[in-house]
Write a protein that holds these residues in place. Structure first.
Motif, mmCIF file in Angstrom:
data_model
loop_
_atom_site.group_PDB
_atom_site.id
_atom_site.type_symbol
_atom_site.label_atom_id
_atom_site.label_comp_id
_atom_site.label_asym_id
_atom_site.label_seq_id
_atom_site.Cartn_x
_atom_site.Cartn_y
_atom_site.Cartn_z
ATOM 1 N N VAL A 75 75.841 73.333 31.675
ATOM 2 C CA VAL A 75 74.370 73.581 31.528
ATOM 3 C C VAL A 75 73.857 74.278 32.489
ATOM 4 O O VAL A 75 74.221 74.179 33.707
ATOM 5 N N ASP A 76 73.049 75.253 32.198
ATOM 6 C CA ASP A 76 72.329 75.983 33.086
ATOM 7 C C ASP A 76 71.461 75.035 34.241
ATOM 8 O O ASP A 76 70.976 74.117 33.801
ATOM 9 N N PRO A 77 71.851 75.197 35.603
ATOM 10 C CA PRO A 77 70.986 74.450 36.457
ATOM 11 C C PRO A 77 69.603 74.293 36.253
ATOM 12 O O PRO A 77 69.119 73.265 36.605
ATOM 13 N N ALA A 78 69.041 75.251 35.814
ATOM 14 C CA ALA A 78 67.538 75.131 35.697
ATOM 15 C C ALA A 78 67.459 74.238 34.615
ATOM 16 O O ALA A 78 66.113 73.565 34.517
ATOM 17 N N ARG A 79 68.234 73.729 33.796
ATOM 18 C CA ARG A 79 67.944 72.943 32.599
ATOM 19 C C ARG A 79 68.699 71.568 33.055
ATOM 20 O O ARG A 79 68.620 70.537 32.254
ATOM 21 N N HIS A 80 69.079 71.156 33.983
ATOM 22 C CA HIS A 80 70.088 70.076 34.377
ATOM 23 C C HIS A 80 68.918 68.910 34.357
ATOM 24 O O HIS A 80 67.700 69.096 34.811
ATOM 25 N N GLY A 81 69.386 67.894 33.862
ATOM 26 C CA GLY A 81 68.473 66.548 33.698
ATOM 27 C C GLY A 81 67.279 66.636 32.569
ATOM 28 O O GLY A 81 66.414 65.908 32.489
ATOM 29 N N ALA A 82 67.520 67.810 31.756
ATOM 30 C CA ALA A 82 66.467 67.839 30.795
ATOM 31 C C ALA A 82 67.055 67.462 29.385
ATOM 32 O O ALA A 82 66.518 67.979 28.201
ATOM 33 N N GLY A 83 68.201 66.707 29.273
ATOM 34 C CA GLY A 83 68.738 66.339 28.029
ATOM 35 C C GLY A 83 69.765 67.290 27.196
ATOM 36 O O GLY A 83 70.469 67.127 26.215
ATOM 37 N N VAL A 84 70.082 68.455 27.817
ATOM 38 C CA VAL A 84 71.042 69.443 27.147
ATOM 39 C C VAL A 84 72.404 68.977 27.073
ATOM 40 O O VAL A 84 73.010 69.033 25.974
ATOM 41 N N GLY A 85 72.955 68.541 28.346
ATOM 42 C CA GLY A 85 74.341 67.774 28.116
ATOM 43 C C GLY A 85 74.478 66.639 27.199
ATOM 44 O O GLY A 85 75.302 66.488 26.515
ATOM 45 N N ARG A 86 73.501 66.012 27.265
ATOM 46 C CA ARG A 86 73.325 64.739 26.551
ATOM 47 C C ARG A 86 73.518 64.874 24.824
ATOM 48 O O ARG A 86 74.041 64.438 24.219
ATOM 49 N N ALA A 87 72.607 65.923 24.766
ATOM 50 C CA ALA A 87 72.668 66.615 23.209
ATOM 51 C C ALA A 87 73.860 66.918 22.711
ATOM 52 O O ALA A 87 74.048 66.849 21.839
ATOM 53 N N LEU A 88 74.570 67.841 23.588
ATOM 54 C CA LEU A 88 75.765 68.386 23.439
ATOM 55 C C LEU A 88 76.801 67.223 23.153
ATOM 56 O O LEU A 88 77.595 67.313 22.064
ATOM 57 N N ILE A 89 76.871 66.291 23.974
ATOM 58 C CA ILE A 89 77.690 65.165 23.735
ATOM 59 C C ILE A 89 77.329 64.353 22.447
ATOM 60 O O ILE A 89 78.197 63.924 21.569
ATOM 61 N N ALA A 90 76.127 64.219 22.146
ATOM 62 C CA ALA A 90 75.775 63.845 20.796
ATOM 63 C C ALA A 90 76.160 64.398 19.664
ATOM 64 O O ALA A 90 76.651 63.734 18.801
#
Length: 143
Positions: A75-90
């Motif tokens: 995930v782009d570090p500017a988006r860390h903690g914004a739910g991007v990784g969580r959404a990809l895993i979901a």
């Protein structure tokens, strides 16, 4: 929105990988990082990861799967903690009943991320998939 990457996403996914690694992989030596970068350039040119895109259809994160195994999630570090990784895993969970992932043991943020999502440690390897001295934790999530 999450969609399969197109050829046009290639430069952006490489940029995401480089920025994310710079922010989270300070344990990797400069010479090893140069070697890995070349491998990733070749791999991204032939792979088709899932990308999480923003409202302008620009990738902000990506995930590669081989079956139910998460090969890569960045995930782009500017988006860390914004739910991007969580959404990809979901998204991966909607495709498969269980997931596995190998995580650099020295990347405490990534290990914590997967543990918060319910992944459990199932093993450890003393080297990474390239045989480099970066231990991997093997983790599994079951529905």
């Amino acid at each position: 929105m999450i969609r399969l990457a197109t050829a046009a996403d290639g430069p952006r996914t490489l940029e995401i990988w480089r920025r994310a690694v710079a922010a989270t992989h300070d344990f990797v030596s400069a010479s090893d990082l140069t070697r890995i970068d070349g491998i990733v350039v070749d791999w991204l040119a032939t792979s088709r990861p899932w990308v999480h895109v923003d409202e302008t259809d620009t990738a902000v994160g990506f995930m590669a799967l081989t079956g139910a195994h998460v090969d890569a999630l960045f995930v782009d570090p500017a988006r860390h903690g914004a739910g991007v990784g969580r959404a990809l895993i979901a998204h991966a969970r909607t495709l498969h009943g269980a997931l596995t992932v190998d995580v650099n043991e020295q990347n405490a943020r990534a290990v914590g991320f997967y543990e918060r999502l319910g992944f459990q440690r199932t093993g450890r390897s003393p080297t990474d998939g390239l045989g480099m001295p970066y231990p991997l934790l093997h983790m599994t999530w079951r529905a």
